[in-house]
Structures are given as C-alpha cells and as structure tokens.
Design an enzyme around this catalytic site. Structure first.
Site, PDB file in Angstrom:
ATOM      1  N   GLU A  88      29.078  41.185  52.886  1.00  0.00           N
ATOM      2  CA  GLU A  88      30.110  40.514  51.918  1.00  0.00           C
ATOM      3  C   GLU A  88      30.048  41.335  50.517  1.00  0.00           C
ATOM      4  O   GLU A  88      29.066  42.093  49.984  1.00  0.00           O
ATOM      5  CB  GLU A  88      29.884  39.053  51.505  1.00  0.00           C
ATOM      6  CG  GLU A  88      30.705  38.105  52.074  1.00  0.00           C
ATOM      7  CD  GLU A  88      31.909  38.091  51.262  1.00  0.00           C
ATOM      8  OE1 GLU A  88      32.572  39.173  50.860  1.00  0.00           O
ATOM      9  OE2 GLU A  88      32.751  36.906  51.538  1.00  0.00           O
ATOM     10  N   ASP A  92      29.348  33.673  45.675  1.00  0.00           N
ATOM     11  CA  ASP A  92      29.483  32.890  44.442  1.00  0.00           C
ATOM     12  C   ASP A  92      28.703  31.493  44.569  1.00  0.00           C
ATOM     13  O   ASP A  92      27.856  31.229  44.529  1.00  0.00           O
ATOM     14  CB  ASP A  92      31.093  33.035  43.928  1.00  0.00           C
ATOM     15  CG  ASP A  92      31.501  32.509  42.568  1.00  0.00           C
ATOM     16  OD1 ASP A  92      30.384  32.228  41.751  1.00  0.00           O
ATOM     17  OD2 ASP A  92      32.467  32.042  42.199  1.00  0.00           O
ATOM     18  N   LYS A 120      25.589  35.316  42.492  1.00  0.00           N
ATOM     19  CA  LYS A 120      25.462  34.893  41.290  1.00  0.00           C
ATOM     20  C   LYS A 120      24.640  33.630  41.553  1.00  0.00           C
ATOM     21  O   LYS A 120      25.176  32.427  42.087  1.00  0.00           O
ATOM     22  CB  LYS A 120      26.794  34.142  40.609  1.00  0.00           C
ATOM     23  CG  LYS A 120      27.777  35.588  40.606  1.00  0.00           C
ATOM     24  CD  LYS A 120      29.014  34.861  40.158  1.00  0.00           C
ATOM     25  CE  LYS A 120      29.924  35.940  40.016  1.00  0.00           C
ATOM     26  NZ  LYS A 120      31.477  35.249  39.746  1.00  0.00           N
ATOM     27  N   VAL A 142      33.402  39.438  37.671  1.00  0.00           N
ATOM     28  CA  VAL A 142      33.216  40.767  37.931  1.00  0.00           C
ATOM     29  C   VAL A 142      34.342  41.703  38.536  1.00  0.00           C
ATOM     30  O   VAL A 142      34.804  40.957  39.515  1.00  0.00           O
ATOM     31  CB  VAL A 142      32.050  41.551  38.172  1.00  0.00           C
ATOM     32  CG1 VAL A 142      30.774  41.048  37.174  1.00  0.00           C
ATOM     33  CG2 VAL A 142      31.663  41.058  39.741  1.00  0.00           C
ATOM     34  N   ASP A 148      38.403  42.853  43.016  1.00  0.00           N
ATOM     35  CA  ASP A 148      39.936  42.661  42.138  1.00  0.00           C
ATOM     36  C   ASP A 148      39.847  41.585  41.181  1.00  0.00           C
ATOM     37  O   ASP A 148      39.330  40.591  41.114  1.00  0.00           O
ATOM     38  CB  ASP A 148      41.088  42.687  43.131  1.00  0.00           C
ATOM     39  CG  ASP A 148      40.971  41.215  43.759  1.00  0.00           C
ATOM     40  OD1 ASP A 148      40.078  40.793  44.205  1.00  0.00           O
ATOM     41  OD2 ASP A 148      42.185  40.661  43.585  1.00  0.00           O
TER      42      ASP A 148
END
Ligand code: 5GP
Ligand code: MG
Length: 164
Positions: A88, A92, A120, A142, A148
């Site tokens: 990946e 998140d 994160k 980010v 993106d």
C-alpha cells in the site's frame, strides 16, 4: 520528504524483505492507484523470486473513504499456499486494509504481511500488524509519489503536505 529520503528508506525496506523472504517466492499484491510508484521502486530493489500483481479496491459508494470495500478488482492469481505481501501507499484509519485482509485471508494464503510506504499512527482505528512501514507521519493529508489530491500530484518525486 525528499526523493533521496524516500529512495533511501525503500532500499532499507527491501533489505528487510530480501532477508525475510530468501528462498521463498512471495506474491506482492499492490493496491492501485496510489501505490504504483512505491511498488516500482521497491520491486527494483528486491532480489528474491518475487512476483507482483496489481489490484484495485471497489467501494460500495463511490468516493467513500469509509472502508466499504466490496471487491478486489483484478485479483486473478490463486493465493492458496502463497506467501502474500499486500503493498500500500498509505494506511490512514486502516479500515481499507482491514477489509482487504479479510478478503485475502479467505483465499487461504500460506502467509500474509503488509508493506506500506506511509502510515499515520494517530489516525489508526483498527488493529493491524504492519510488518514493513516506510515512514510514520503526522495525521495530515499528503500528496506526491503516487498519492493524489483530487487526481493530481501523483507525478511528484517527493511527498508534500497539503496546506491546512
Ligand atoms: P484508510 O482506509 O486507511 O483510512 O485509507 C486508506 C486510503 O485513503 C489510502 O489508500 C489512500 O487512498 C487514502 N489516503 C489516506 N490518507 C491519505 C493522504 O494523506 N493522502 C492521500 N493522497 N491519500 C490518502
Ligand atoms: Mg491507497
């Protein structure tokens, strides 16, 4: 995060993976779109008998980030008895990865590990065993290096934080 920083860390991750999968034939499953650059750069540094397949995650609702993963598009390889490494760009909440794991576990692989370039920790909502992680970052959005913002920014060689 500069191009050099990213590439240096990818070489370190590859060293770990090379050591762990020596004499084995792992199948990497890269989650598109975001992971395409990381997959390419990591793969160039792997020296075991590695294979890779690219899949997409389909959600029940378009644009949802709620983890409503209904299907893995493009998963055609039999995974029975394979050493699978899910690749990946970023983890998140971890909900997407949890759903992917559920689907892949049902296909009876010999082992499953996760490699992610970014995660994160403050945002993580589920329990995940992330064996290989490039960088732990703050809970900020980010872009760049495959990641993106509204379709743009994937081409940047570095990773940038979007202005608050
Ligand atoms: P999770 O299910 O772990 O909350 O979300 C994972 C997905 O959300 C990632 O694969 C990525 O597509 C998207 N995502 C999460 N954080 C970011 C971020 O900071 N930047 C970008 N571009 N995408 C993100
Ligand atoms: Mg992604």
């Amino acid at each position: 995060m500069s191009e050099d920083t990213i590439q240096q860390r990818i070489r370190e991750l590859a060293d770990h993976i090379n050591a762990d999968y020596r004499e084995r034939n792992p199948l990497f499953i890269a989650i598109l779109n975001g992971s395409f650059m990381f997959a390419a750069d990591l793969f160039k540094n792997l020296d075991a008998a590695v294979e890779i397949s690219f899949i997409k995650v389909a959600s029940y609702e378009q644009f949802s980030s709620t983890g409503n993963v209904s299907n893995l598009i493009g998963l055609t390889e039999p995974l029975h008895n394979r050493d699978v490494v899910i690749l990946e760009d970023i983890i998140d909440t971890g909900i997407t990865m949890e759903k992917i794991l559920e689907i892949i576990k049902d296909l009876d692989p010999a082992s499953i590990e996760i490699v992610t370039l970014l995660q994160k920790p403050e945002a993580l909502k589920v329990e995940l065993n992330i064996k290989y992680c490039g960088f732990e970052i703050p809970n900020k959005f980010v872009v760049g290096y495959g990641l993106d913002y509204d379709g743009l920014g994937r081409n940047f060689k570095e990773i940038l934080q979007l202005k608050d």
